[in-house]
Design an enzyme around this catalytic site. Structure first.
Site, short mmCIF file in Angstrom:
data_model
loop_
_atom_site.label_atom_id
_atom_site.label_comp_id
_atom_site.label_asym_id
_atom_site.label_seq_id
_atom_site.Cartn_x
_atom_site.Cartn_y
_atom_site.Cartn_z
N CYS A 47 16.64 18.42 11.31
CA CYS A 47 15.23 18.81 11.44
C CYS A 47 15.07 20.18 12.08
O CYS A 47 13.96 20.65 12.27
CB CYS A 47 14.47 17.76 12.25
SG CYS A 47 14.15 16.28 11.30
N PHE A 48 16.17 20.82 12.43
CA PHE A 48 16.17 22.18 12.97
C PHE A 48 15.23 22.33 14.17
O PHE A 48 14.59 23.37 14.34
CB PHE A 48 15.79 23.23 11.90
CG PHE A 48 15.99 22.77 10.49
CD1 PHE A 48 17.27 22.52 10.02
CD2 PHE A 48 14.92 22.57 9.64
CE1 PHE A 48 17.46 22.09 8.72
CE2 PHE A 48 15.11 22.14 8.34
CZ PHE A 48 16.39 21.89 7.88
N CYS A 49 15.15 21.31 15.00
CA CYS A 49 14.26 21.34 16.16
C CYS A 49 12.80 21.54 15.76
O CYS A 49 12.02 22.13 16.51
CB CYS A 49 14.68 22.41 17.18
SG CYS A 49 16.36 22.18 17.74
N ASN A 50 12.43 21.08 14.57
CA ASN A 50 11.04 21.13 14.13
C ASN A 50 10.57 19.71 13.81
O ASN A 50 10.36 19.36 12.66
CB ASN A 50 10.91 21.96 12.84
CG ASN A 50 11.14 23.43 13.06
OD1 ASN A 50 10.25 24.24 12.87
ND2 ASN A 50 12.35 23.78 13.45
N PRO A 51 10.44 18.88 14.85
CA PRO A 51 10.17 17.47 14.57
C PRO A 51 8.87 17.25 13.80
O PRO A 51 8.79 16.36 12.95
CB PRO A 51 10.12 16.83 15.96
CG PRO A 51 9.93 17.95 16.91
CD PRO A 51 10.51 19.16 16.28
#
Ligand SMILES: *Cc1c(COP(=O)(O)O)cnc(C)c1O
Length: 683
Positions: free
Chosen positions: A270-274
């Site tokens: 999620c690339f730290c994009n929850p």
């Protein structure tokens, strides 16, 4: 930040993507929200990102003005609040011009490694002078105050804003390097970078959009809110998941690992994009929590739960990315994840989808004619042409690169391989002893293989990495005479008993890459050989130690670094040899540089990379893995001279994977016999 303000009892609202667009696109007159400056009772902050780091969507910067004008007052049902805007430009600023003379957020945060690739760990918070007064800092550290008392809760912070926030020692070396980063970006110009990354991403997006399995099913599921045709609303990021021909998802970990083989580093999950992740993958809060129960964690490897992806694959482009990077990624996807000959076609839903997206983005001034023109004026033909050209260059790549051929060749050809040569290296990192006829295999490997090692006065193992001349030290085993004879240029020979009684046991700490720090116990071979070694190699206080024949020693390995037998395929060596263009290079020295135990002939080049089980004569072996190479192979084992080949060519041809040869482990512990000329069977 939410957590911090929450402690103060501040009300927090989260605007969903659609909700935000609805509010900002609403045609209600701004004036109805105009703030009355005299009635301001509170401050409110709207934080949003200028570019979504999941999908590359650029959120309108005009929202800043709208917020300042009070458009969000309806959301909080309070017209007496003063609105501030924090623009998260970490993703946006790395490939776009942010003109703060036009758009005037109160606060902007950005991250320098995203702009320049270096240095990590520092970013900036830009603060509009007028808005600085609302930034209240509670804690303080060294350098941020004018005066303080230790016995009282008293301090006065620095007057200058930035000084107030620079706690402790600032990373001055990193800060110095920023100038160079800015110099580079200014010389290229952000506008060019923005165009560049957009066109790369659009090409990837289009290629994935039209890519289908032979059965007509799509290969990629793209997560994107735009039609990828407008640089003002879409940045250089393409996020997707891959699908199998039966419609199932491919886990992102599988893609990550395959990509690594092609030297592509992909970001997955999620690339730290929850928030974006949940929205694009259509995961409800409940599902996220269920996934967590089922083992999903941020950055973890649980990529599919009940067949549903927990994350995606992201390709984000920067100023250094090239079209070749895109081609390599597409090539990898086609080779590894497309079933049958790929079909390129525009999906049926695409034009309708495009129309819908267009309406959403330009809702305020929508005009039906515009939409029709826009949809008709598609860039698909251009892309198809580009793809045709690309196919040519990729075909060229395949034909020229046997590494790729191997990956594609799934039907391993079973040919007659034989054991052509057999070597042992009685003293670790020293010369080879070539075996004629048969040799014993014991629980530790080939008899006498790496049974001795030389340790320095500091107790570490001496290797060719530190002392190249070790390759000139040649041991010869005379089993009948019960001795090992050491040879070194311009030195008398030295005999060492093979059955000698242990004199004294010493402990040496071996410090060699993979056995680093492990204590190995050995038997010192005495002072006579110690003096001989020191005068041959020109180093003081060298000792020769022999591995202790201790039956209950935990490891069944001798002083070998990894496993028992190193196998080299002669055909792979020939392949490599043919690739070396340096005519001054002595190609017949290559094979010995790999210091294999078993040299096989009659096999296909690199077929060994696919083996799992190997039978040689009556012995059964398991393949433990490939042998990773280092600059050791640059030492000509006959002269001890260093050359750049064959490492240069190996790295180039295998795209940085410096692997050559495989390690075998004997399947059973019983002793065995191996004979030069034995047939090799592959299972
Ligand atoms: C990368 C990124 C961050 C985090 O920046 P770091 O410097 O890595 O902490 C925050 N927001 C957005 C939009 C980003 O792209």
């Amino acid at each position: 930040m939410r957590e911090v303000v929450n402690k103060k009892g501040v009300k927090i609202s989260c605007l969903s993507h659609n909700n935000a667009f609805e509010i900002f696109n609403s045609s209600k007159s701004m004036n109805s929200y105009q703030q009355q400056n005299n009635s301001i009772k509170s401050n409110s902050l709207f934080a949003y990102s200028a570019q979504c780091n999941f999908s590359g969507l650029k959120y309108p910067l005009t929202w800043i003005r709208d917020v300042h004008n009070g458009i969000l007052s309806s959301v909080v049902s309070d017209t007496s609040t003063k609105w501030y805007v924090l623009l998260d430009a970490a993703s946006f600023a790395s490939t776009n011009d942010l003109d703060l003379s036009i758009y005037k957020p109160d606060f902007v945060c950005l991250s320098f490694y995203k702009m320049f690739g270096y240095p990590t760990g520092i970013g900036a918070l830009l603060v509009k002078n007028d808005s600085a007064n609302v930034l209240q800092k509670v804690y303080y550290g060294g350098g941020t105050i004018d005066v303080s008392l230790t016995s009282e809760l008293f301090h006065i912070k620095r007057k200058t804003l930035h000084q107030r926030f620079e706690d402790g020692t600032i990373p001055f070396l990193s800060i110095i390097s920023l100038k160079h980063g800015f110099d580079i970006l200014s010389s290229i110009t952000m506008d060019k970078i923005s165009k560049h990354v957009f066109s790369l991403a659009r090409f990837l997006h289009r290629s994935l959009l039209i890519l289908h399995h032979a059965n007509g099913k799509p290969v990629a599921r793209l997560y994107c809110d735009t039609a990828f045709d407008n640089r003002n609303i879409q940045g250089g990021i393409v996020t997707f998941n891959l699908m199998r021909p039966n419609g199932e998802y491919v886990g992102y970990m599988e893609i990550l690992h395959m990509a690594a083989l092609f030297k592509i580093h992909l970001r997955t999950g999620c690339f730290c994009n929850p928030g974006a992740c949940q929205r694009y993958l259509a995961l409800s809060n409940k599902e996220v929590l269920q996934n967590y129960e089922a083992g999903y964690v941020c950055g973890g490897s649980a990529d599919l739960i009940n067949g549903k992806p927990t994350g995606a694959v992201r390709a984000s482009f920067g100023y250094m990315s090239t079209i070749k990077d895109v081609q390599t990624l597409l090539f990898m996807i086609k080779k590894c994840f497309v079933d049958g000959p790929p079909i390129n076609k525009i999906p049926e839903w695409w034009l309708d989808h495009k129309r819908a997206l267009y309406k959403k983005c330009y809702q305020r001034d929508i005009n039906t004619k515009d939409v029709t023109n826009y949809v008709a004026n598609d860039d698909m033909n251009e892309i198809t042409d580009k793809l045709k050209n690309m196919k040519k260059s990729v075909t060229h790549l395949i034909n020229d690169n046997p590494f790729f051929k191997l990956i594609m060749d799934t039907s391993a050809t079973k040919k007659k391989c034989t054991l052509e040569q057999l070597y042992i290296y009685p003293i670790k990192s020293c010369g080879a002893y070539k075996i004629i006829g048969s040799w014993n295999l014991n629980s530790k490997g080939l008899e006498y293989d790496r049974e001795w090692m030389i340790i320095t006065s500091s107790g570490t193992c001496l290797t060719q990495k530190q002392h190249v001349n070790l390759c000139l030290l040649n041991p010869i085993i005379y089993k009948d005479r019960g001795i090992m004879q050491l040879h070194y240029p311009e030195m008398p020979t030295m005999d060492i008993s093979l059955n000698g009684s242990p004199k004294n046991t010493i402990n040496g700490t071996v410090c060699q890459s993979r056995v680093c720090g492990h204590k190995v116990q050995g038997i010192d071979c005495g002072s006579e050989v110690s003096e001989w070694l020191s005068s041959a190699l020109g180093l003081p206080n060298l000792r020769l130690i022999r591995q202790n024949d201790n039956e209950n020693s935990k490891t069944e390995l001798s002083f070998a670094s990894q496993a028992q037998y190193l196998v080299i395929n002669k055909a792979s060596v020939s392949w490599l040899s043919d690739k070396i263009s340096d005519t001054g290079f002595q190609k017949d020295t290559i094979i010995h540089r790999f210091r294999g135990n078993m040299i096989l002939s009659g096999c296909e080049a690199f077929e060994e990379t696919k083996w799992k089980h190997v039978y040689i004569g009556k012995n059964s072996f398991v393949v433990t893995g490939p042998c990773t190479r280092c600059q050791m192979i640059c030492i000509d084992q006959t002269t001890s001279k260093k050359t750049v080949e064959p490492l240069r060519t190996l790295t180039e041809q295998l795209h940085g994977k410096m692997r050559f040869g495989i390690y075998l482990t004997k399947e059973t512990k019983e002793d065995g016999i191996i004979t030069v000329g034995d047939i090799v069977h592959i299972l």
